[in-house]
Design a protein around this motif. Structure first.
Motif, short mmCIF file in Angstrom:
data_model
loop_
_atom_site.label_atom_id
_atom_site.label_comp_id
_atom_site.label_asym_id
_atom_site.label_seq_id
_atom_site.Cartn_x
_atom_site.Cartn_y
_atom_site.Cartn_z
N SER A 50 0.66 -1.66 -0.50
CA SER A 50 0.39 -0.24 0.00
C SER A 50 0.72 1.21 0.10
O SER A 50 0.24 2.34 -0.96
N GLU A 51 1.92 1.06 0.46
CA GLU A 51 2.76 2.07 0.63
C GLU A 51 3.15 2.81 -0.86
O GLU A 51 3.78 3.93 -1.36
N VAL A 52 3.43 1.98 -1.15
CA VAL A 52 4.60 1.41 -3.21
C VAL A 52 3.35 2.38 -3.61
O VAL A 52 3.35 2.64 -3.97
N THR A 53 2.23 1.61 -3.27
CA THR A 53 0.74 2.16 -4.60
C THR A 53 0.72 3.52 -4.02
O THR A 53 0.76 3.74 -4.71
N SER A 54 0.76 3.61 -2.72
CA SER A 54 0.97 5.32 -2.68
C SER A 54 1.62 6.09 -3.15
O SER A 54 1.04 7.55 -3.50
N ASP A 55 2.96 5.70 -3.41
CA ASP A 55 3.27 6.89 -3.40
C ASP A 55 3.12 6.39 -5.04
O ASP A 55 4.02 7.69 -5.82
N GLY A 56 3.24 5.40 -5.68
CA GLY A 56 2.53 5.63 -7.04
C GLY A 56 2.32 6.41 -7.50
O GLY A 56 2.24 7.16 -8.31
N THR A 57 0.50 6.59 -7.02
CA THR A 57 -0.14 6.97 -7.42
C THR A 57 -0.09 8.18 -7.30
O THR A 57 -0.67 9.46 -8.10
N LEU A 58 0.45 9.45 -6.13
CA LEU A 58 1.28 9.90 -5.68
C LEU A 58 2.50 11.40 -7.00
O LEU A 58 2.12 11.61 -7.29
N MET A 59 2.67 9.95 -7.16
CA MET A 59 3.58 10.53 -8.24
C MET A 59 3.22 10.51 -9.78
O MET A 59 3.13 11.52 -10.26
N MET A 60 2.56 9.39 -10.06
CA MET A 60 1.12 10.14 -10.94
C MET A 60 0.31 11.06 -10.90
O MET A 60 0.31 11.70 -12.13
N TYR A 61 -0.04 11.27 -9.53
CA TYR A 61 -0.55 12.69 -9.52
C TYR A 61 -0.01 13.85 -9.65
O TYR A 61 -1.09 14.62 -10.28
N LYS A 63 2.48 14.22 -11.74
CA LYS A 63 2.62 13.86 -13.09
C LYS A 63 1.60 14.59 -13.45
O LYS A 63 1.85 15.34 -15.14
N LYS A 64 0.49 14.27 -13.05
CA LYS A 64 -1.02 14.72 -14.39
C LYS A 64 -1.12 15.74 -13.79
O LYS A 64 -1.27 16.67 -15.14
N LYS A 65 -0.18 16.28 -13.00
CA LYS A 65 -0.96 17.57 -12.35
C LYS A 65 -0.19 18.86 -13.43
O LYS A 65 -0.95 19.62 -14.54
N CYS A 66 1.20 18.56 -13.38
CA CYS A 66 2.35 19.24 -14.65
C CYS A 66 1.39 19.18 -15.79
O CYS A 66 1.21 20.19 -16.62
N VAL A 67 0.82 17.84 -16.69
CA VAL A 67 0.56 17.43 -17.71
C VAL A 67 -1.00 18.90 -18.01
O VAL A 67 -0.69 19.55 -18.64
N PHE A 68 -1.57 18.75 -16.89
CA PHE A 68 -2.54 19.76 -17.06
C PHE A 68 -2.67 20.68 -17.33
O PHE A 68 -3.08 21.97 -17.76
N VAL A 69 -1.33 21.75 -16.08
CA VAL A 69 -1.11 22.82 -16.33
C VAL A 69 -0.55 23.46 -17.23
O VAL A 69 -1.00 24.37 -17.82
N LYS A 70 -0.04 22.21 -17.94
CA LYS A 70 0.89 22.99 -19.01
C LYS A 70 -0.13 22.91 -20.47
O LYS A 70 0.09 23.84 -21.93
#
Length: 341
Positions: A50-61, A63-70
């Motif tokens: 769950s910790e690895v999954t949470s870190d992965g979803t945070l990293m994905m979030y 990245k997606k936020k950066c893509v959305f802003v650009k």
């Protein structure tokens, strides 16, 4: 959540001291303890997952936020370009079209007017030419000696007559003929001046028509059409980019929404796994290294047999818990009483 290594030690045979079970009860308890320890290992693995999954979803979030802003910035840039340049360019093309049409109409009216002036000037030049020929004939007639008598009667003779005779002829001359000599001279001289003036007018009109033809105002129509076509092509390109950017923005927003949901879900899952692990750790510690303070003297003096009263405190604690639970749903009044729904 960090689990201390002391809490994660593996008990031997389900017991902290490593003693072998001697009775059936001890064996049963040791088996229950062993099951908790095995479950604890599994929950620890689930927590790590769950910790690895949470870190992965945070990293994905992130990245997606950066893509959305650009993507949003790119969309806003194209939208502003359309509002500032595209719309203004299309409207300017319409205004230029109106101005070109008005200029061509004015130019056509000018051409028609110039042609009319030129035609009138040519007709006047022909008429002035005829007038000049008549003036030449009049001048020749006035210089002809055969007409000297008539001119003398009109007072236009150059003969050296005495003043008395001239005065007598002037008195006998009709009033209509008093200014005849000046008029005849004007009829001879004026057509020459008029011919020169009409030549200047004709040449000027011809020059103006030449300048107007060289200006070629109608070429503006082709310029306006090319400008309108290029403006529309540019605006269509911006519109196509805006449509693409809009679709990209929606997709990036959907991806960001999904990433937020996934991260939120993984965070709650991680929180639940930590709670489950902490619960199992506490149960493991309680079972493996148990030091019960419940069984013993409860402090009550009921009965003389201490062995029969050693569970009394547990009973009292359980009763207190039951009382607290039932009072959770009770409403106390101002007098200190309570009523349960």
């Amino acid at each position: 959540m960090t689990i201390e290594s002391s809490n994660m030690r593996n008990p031997k045979n389900g017991n902290c001291n490593g003693n072998e079970a001697k009775t059936i009860t001890q064996k049963t308890l040791h088996q229950i303890k062993e099951d908790y320890c095995n479950r604890l290992k599994g929950k620890l693995g689930e927590l790590s997952e769950s910790e690895v999954t949470s870190d992965g979803t945070l990293m994905m979030y992130e990245k997606k936020k950066c893509v959305f802003v650009k993507t949003e910035k790119n969309y806003q840039m194209l939208r502003n370009l359309e509002l500032k340049v595209g719309v203004e360019l299309i409207q300017s093309s319409e205004e230029i079209k109106k101005n070109v049409a008005a200029s061509i109409a004015q130019n056509d009216a000018l051409v028609a007017g110039l042609k009319a002036v030129l035609m009138t000037a040519k007709n006047a030049k022909v008429a002035f030419g005829n007038l000049r020929e008549s003036a030449a004939k009049l001048d020749a007639a006035m210089n002809d000696s055969c007409n000297s008598g008539q001119l003398k009667i009109l007072g236009c003779s150059n003969d050296n007559c005495n003043d008395a005779e001239k005065q007598n002829e002037s008195d006998n001359r009709p009033n209509e003929c008093q200014d005849a000599c000046r008029i005849l001279n004007k009829l001879v001289e004026r057509p020459v001046d008029l011919s020169l003036e009409i030549d200047i007018i004709c040449n000027s009109v011809a020059d103006i028509i030449g300048i107007q033809s060289f200006s070629n105002i109608k070429s503006l129509e082709k310029f306006q059409q090319d400008f309108a076509g290029n403006a529309k092509t540019f605006d269509d390109l911006i519109q196509a980019q805006i449509n693409t950017a809009t679709a990209g923005l929606k997709k990036s927003q959907d991806d960001l929404t999904l990433a937020i949901k996934s991260h939120t879900q993984s965070s709650y899952t991680l929180y639940g796994k930590r709670n489950e692990l902490e619960t199992l750790v506490e149960v493991k510690d309680y079972l493996c290294c148990h030091k019960c303070s419940c069984i013993g003297d409860c402090g009550c003096n009921e009965g003389n047999n201490e062995e029969n009263n050693r569970f009394k405190k547990c009973k009292c604690d359980i009763c207190d818990i039951c009382k607290e639970v039932t009072e959770i749903y009770c409403i106390r009044d101002n007098e200190g009483g309570s009523s349960c729904d």
